[in-house]
Design a protein around this motif. Structure first.
Motif, PDB file in Angstrom:
ATOM      1  N   LEU A  78      25.374  27.290 -47.361  1.00  0.00           N
ATOM      2  CA  LEU A  78      25.527  26.048 -47.198  1.00  0.00           C
ATOM      3  C   LEU A  78      25.071  25.321 -45.924  1.00  0.00           C
ATOM      4  N   PRO A  79      24.719  24.098 -45.935  1.00  0.00           N
ATOM      5  CA  PRO A  79      24.138  23.668 -44.804  1.00  0.00           C
ATOM      6  C   PRO A  79      25.246  23.280 -43.529  1.00  0.00           C
ATOM      7  N   PHE A  80      24.751  23.737 -42.533  1.00  0.00           N
ATOM      8  CA  PHE A  80      25.761  23.596 -41.452  1.00  0.00           C
ATOM      9  C   PHE A  80      24.912  22.905 -40.166  1.00  0.00           C
ATOM     10  N   GLY A  81      25.741  22.341 -39.120  1.00  0.00           N
ATOM     11  CA  GLY A  81      25.254  21.811 -38.137  1.00  0.00           C
ATOM     12  C   GLY A  81      24.933  20.062 -38.054  1.00  0.00           C
ATOM     13  N   GLY A  82      24.653  19.899 -36.798  1.00  0.00           N
ATOM     14  CA  GLY A  82      24.593  18.377 -36.857  1.00  0.00           C
ATOM     15  C   GLY A  82      23.707  17.500 -37.384  1.00  0.00           C
ATOM     16  N   VAL A  83      23.344  16.384 -36.571  1.00  0.00           N
ATOM     17  CA  VAL A  83      22.110  15.315 -36.966  1.00  0.00           C
ATOM     18  C   VAL A  83      20.558  16.355 -36.888  1.00  0.00           C
ATOM     19  N   SER A  84      19.844  16.246 -37.788  1.00  0.00           N
ATOM     20  CA  SER A  84      18.620  16.975 -37.713  1.00  0.00           C
ATOM     21  C   SER A  84      17.649  16.483 -36.811  1.00  0.00           C
ATOM     22  N   PHE A  85      17.804  14.999 -36.522  1.00  0.00           N
ATOM     23  CA  PHE A  85      16.615  14.256 -35.829  1.00  0.00           C
ATOM     24  C   PHE A  85      15.337  14.237 -36.609  1.00  0.00           C
ATOM     25  N   ASN A  86      15.250  14.533 -37.817  1.00  0.00           N
ATOM     26  CA  ASN A  86      14.042  14.354 -38.719  1.00  0.00           C
ATOM     27  C   ASN A  86      14.105  12.920 -39.247  1.00  0.00           C
ATOM     28  N   LYS A  87      15.444  12.358 -39.505  1.00  0.00           N
ATOM     29  CA  LYS A  87      15.424  11.143 -40.092  1.00  0.00           C
ATOM     30  C   LYS A  87      15.888   9.991 -39.218  1.00  0.00           C
ATOM     31  N   LYS A  88      15.305   8.679 -39.576  1.00  0.00           N
ATOM     32  CA  LYS A  88      15.574   7.686 -38.352  1.00  0.00           C
ATOM     33  C   LYS A  88      16.949   7.056 -38.597  1.00  0.00           C
ATOM     34  N   TYR A  89      17.660   7.155 -39.697  1.00  0.00           N
ATOM     35  CA  TYR A  89      18.908   6.327 -39.979  1.00  0.00           C
ATOM     36  C   TYR A  89      19.914   7.496 -40.259  1.00  0.00           C
ATOM     37  N   ILE A  90      21.007   7.320 -39.631  1.00  0.00           N
ATOM     38  CA  ILE A  90      22.173   8.267 -39.890  1.00  0.00           C
ATOM     39  C   ILE A  90      23.395   7.224 -40.124  1.00  0.00           C
ATOM     40  N   ASN A  91      23.599   7.502 -41.468  1.00  0.00           N
ATOM     41  CA  ASN A  91      24.714   6.723 -42.154  1.00  0.00           C
ATOM     42  C   ASN A  91      25.921   7.483 -42.357  1.00  0.00           C
ATOM     43  N   VAL A  92      27.076   6.924 -41.697  1.00  0.00           N
ATOM     44  CA  VAL A  92      28.157   7.357 -41.703  1.00  0.00           C
ATOM     45  C   VAL A  92      29.388   6.703 -42.631  1.00  0.00           C
ATOM     46  N   LEU A  93      29.858   7.492 -43.576  1.00  0.00           N
ATOM     47  CA  LEU A  93      30.650   6.945 -44.699  1.00  0.00           C
ATOM     48  C   LEU A  93      32.095   7.351 -44.539  1.00  0.00           C
ATOM     49  N   GLY A  94      32.986   6.950 -45.188  1.00  0.00           N
ATOM     50  CA  GLY A  94      34.363   7.417 -45.240  1.00  0.00           C
ATOM     51  C   GLY A  94      35.466   6.497 -45.419  1.00  0.00           C
ATOM     52  N   PRO A  95      36.566   6.532 -45.728  1.00  0.00           N
ATOM     53  CA  PRO A  95      37.727   5.828 -45.958  1.00  0.00           C
ATOM     54  C   PRO A  95      38.293   5.256 -44.564  1.00  0.00           C
ATOM     55  N   THR A  96      39.050   4.296 -44.783  1.00  0.00           N
ATOM     56  CA  THR A  96      39.872   3.696 -43.412  1.00  0.00           C
ATOM     57  C   THR A  96      40.729   4.823 -42.690  1.00  0.00           C
ATOM     58  N   GLY A  97      40.672   4.746 -41.587  1.00  0.00           N
ATOM     59  CA  GLY A  97      41.666   5.322 -40.623  1.00  0.00           C
ATOM     60  C   GLY A  97      41.403   7.042 -40.382  1.00  0.00           C
ATOM     61  N   VAL A  98      39.743   7.325 -40.578  1.00  0.00           N
ATOM     62  CA  VAL A  98      39.348   8.618 -40.211  1.00  0.00           C
ATOM     63  C   VAL A  98      38.757   8.929 -38.968  1.00  0.00           C
ATOM     64  N   GLY A  99      38.627   7.736 -38.343  1.00  0.00           N
ATOM     65  CA  GLY A  99      37.719   7.621 -37.069  1.00  0.00           C
ATOM     66  C   GLY A  99      36.256   7.721 -37.041  1.00  0.00           C
ATOM     67  N   LYS A 100      35.516   6.930 -37.856  1.00  0.00           N
ATOM     68  CA  LYS A 100      34.420   7.026 -38.192  1.00  0.00           C
ATOM     69  C   LYS A 100      33.774   6.544 -37.019  1.00  0.00           C
ATOM     70  N   THR A 101      33.970   5.301 -36.286  1.00  0.00           N
ATOM     71  CA  THR A 101      33.409   4.698 -35.343  1.00  0.00           C
ATOM     72  C   THR A 101      33.487   5.299 -33.948  1.00  0.00           C
ATOM     73  N   THR A 102      34.622   6.006 -33.546  1.00  0.00           N
ATOM     74  CA  THR A 102      34.636   7.156 -32.499  1.00  0.00           C
ATOM     75  C   THR A 102      33.546   8.171 -32.555  1.00  0.00           C
ATOM     76  N   THR A 103      33.669   8.746 -33.991  1.00  0.00           N
ATOM     77  CA  THR A 103      32.775   9.674 -34.182  1.00  0.00           C
ATOM     78  C   THR A 103      31.194   9.376 -34.221  1.00  0.00           C
ATOM     79  N   ILE A 104      30.873   8.242 -34.539  1.00  0.00           N
ATOM     80  CA  ILE A 104      29.575   7.969 -34.448  1.00  0.00           C
ATOM     81  C   ILE A 104      29.103   7.677 -33.010  1.00  0.00           C
ATOM     82  N   ALA A 105      30.091   7.146 -32.037  1.00  0.00           N
ATOM     83  CA  ALA A 105      29.839   6.932 -30.719  1.00  0.00           C
ATOM     84  C   ALA A 105      29.585   8.371 -29.889  1.00  0.00           C
ATOM     85  N   LYS A 106      30.392   9.467 -30.453  1.00  0.00           N
ATOM     86  CA  LYS A 106      30.224  10.752 -29.948  1.00  0.00           C
ATOM     87  C   LYS A 106      28.824  11.290 -30.206  1.00  0.00           C
ATOM     88  N   ILE A 107      28.531  11.120 -31.596  1.00  0.00           N
ATOM     89  CA  ILE A 107      27.208  11.635 -32.032  1.00  0.00           C
ATOM     90  C   ILE A 107      25.969  11.090 -31.403  1.00  0.00           C
TER      91      ILE A 107
END
Length: 370
Positions: free
Chosen positions: A165-194
């Motif tokens: 299975l694929p593991f590891g973070g952002v590949s840096f090969n693509k310009k757009y990093i789209n972060v999806l998910g339901p409410t309350g999971v901490g998407k915005t904070t996670t985006i800031a960290k990455i």
């Protein structure tokens, strides 16, 4: 085949009636939403009309015939979600019964490991496979294995299951990093960290687009992080705004897209995303799930996002749970690996790029503690 028509207020109520008459091996032949005429044409009520049938079971217990919804009804309202939950719970119960039967024939000294994996929330199928592998090896070598030897067999099995299975973070090969998910999971904070790591460690020029226009606080939270990182933020209320935002941020190396946190167990909100975001862009999409959520809820959300090309999962709130088995169940069932997991609110510290060896070590940790 015996057949019978049922009418009830909800699909859940109808299924209860079906099960009362035919048991869990019933087949749903058709289902429709109907409206009563009401009083003088007013006060119309919705109800569900189901035709169910029953044949003599021909499948083994581990292959139960489970009820299903007709395509025309499956995504019409919340009753489909409730039914999916019931189906998941039913399957889980049957697997646990089968698992208990299989465990009863294993040596006593194997059971502490399997009990630990149960507490971790690993699926019955997973645990049975691990137990069988240990038992088969014992029979082949005609001896009992120590706890350390069992640990190594379990670790090897999990590694063989996860390593492709694929593991590891952002590949840096693509310009757009789209972060999806339901409410309350901490998407915005996670985006800031990455994003912070991309800026500080990879020296990338970053920018943000938020489509989370349902909550003013969410926009302000992202603006706060963006100001700290000295990065621009664009707000997209509709597809035209999204196109304008893309144009304004054309000079950025990476653009992080923070999507709205909604109840994505409902199909409507998933469809709204496709109308707002251009998924044909050079994009990596990550689905964020909280480890404090119920596994059946996470499974439904993953199913809802099947239409999207999800690169990897991001699991948050690892520090708020003592069981990470559902993470492995989701990865195995959907053949999707993990990019990151988070274990706190600090930016950018509390995020770890995932690899399967570390996750397996975490899963097996404490297996033989007294």
């Amino acid at each position: 085949m015996k057949m019978k028509k049922y009418t009830a207020e909800t699909m859940v109520d109808a299924m209860k009636k079906v099960r009362a008459d035919f048991g869990d091996d019933a087949l749903i032949l058709s289902s429709n939403v109907v409206k009563s005429k009401g009083f003088l044409g007013f006060f119309k009520k919705k109800s569900v009309e189901v035709v169910a049938g029953f044949d003599e079971p021909t499948l083994k217990m581990e292959e139960p015939v489970l009820p299903f919804l007709s395509p025309s009804f499956e995504s019409t309202d919340k009753t489909s979600i409730e039914l999916k939950k019931e189906m998941f719970e039913m399957k889980t119960m049957l697997k646990e019964m089968q698992q208990s039967a299989n465990h009863s024939r294993l040596p006593e000294n194997v059971k502490p490991l399997l009990t630990h994996l149960e507490k971790q929330g690993l699926s019955a199928e997973f645990i049975t496979q691990i137990g069988e592998e240990i038992f088969d090896r014992m029979k082949a070598e005609k001896k009992d294995f120590t706890h350390e030897e069992q640990y190594l067999i379990a670790k090897d099995f999990l590694e063989r299951t996860m390593r492709d299975l694929p593991f590891g973070g952002v590949s840096f090969n693509k310009k757009y990093i789209n972060v999806l998910g339901p409410t309350g999971v901490g998407k915005t904070t996670t985006i800031a960290k990455i994003a912070a790591r991309a800026l500080l460690e990879k020296k990338k020029k970053i920018g943000f687009i938020t489509t989370d226009t349902y909550r003013i606080a969410a926009i302000e939270q992202l603006r706060t992080y963006a100001n700290l990182l000295q990065a621009p933020v664009e707000v997209a209320y509709n597809s035209q705004d999204f196109e304008k935002a893309i144009a304004k941020l054309a000079d950025r190396d990476l653009i992080f897209i923070d999507t709205a946190g909604r109840n994505y167990k409902e199909v409507k909100f998933v469809e709204d995303l496709t109308k707002l975001i251009d998924f044909s862009l050079d994009m990596e999409s990550f689905l964020v799930l909280s480890m404090t959520s119920k596994e059946q809820d996470m499974k439904i959300i993953v199913e809802q996002f099947k239409a999207f090309s999800i690169e990897k999962f991001i699991f948050t709130k690892m520090d708020e749970t003592s069981s990470i088995g559902p993470m492995f169940n989701l990865m195995k069932d959907h053949s999707i690996g993990t990019a990151y997991y988070t274990d706190g609110q600090e930016v950018p510290e509390d995020i770890t790029e995932a690899d399967y060896q570390t996750l397996i070590t975490l899963l097996l940790k404490g297996a033989y503690d007294a």
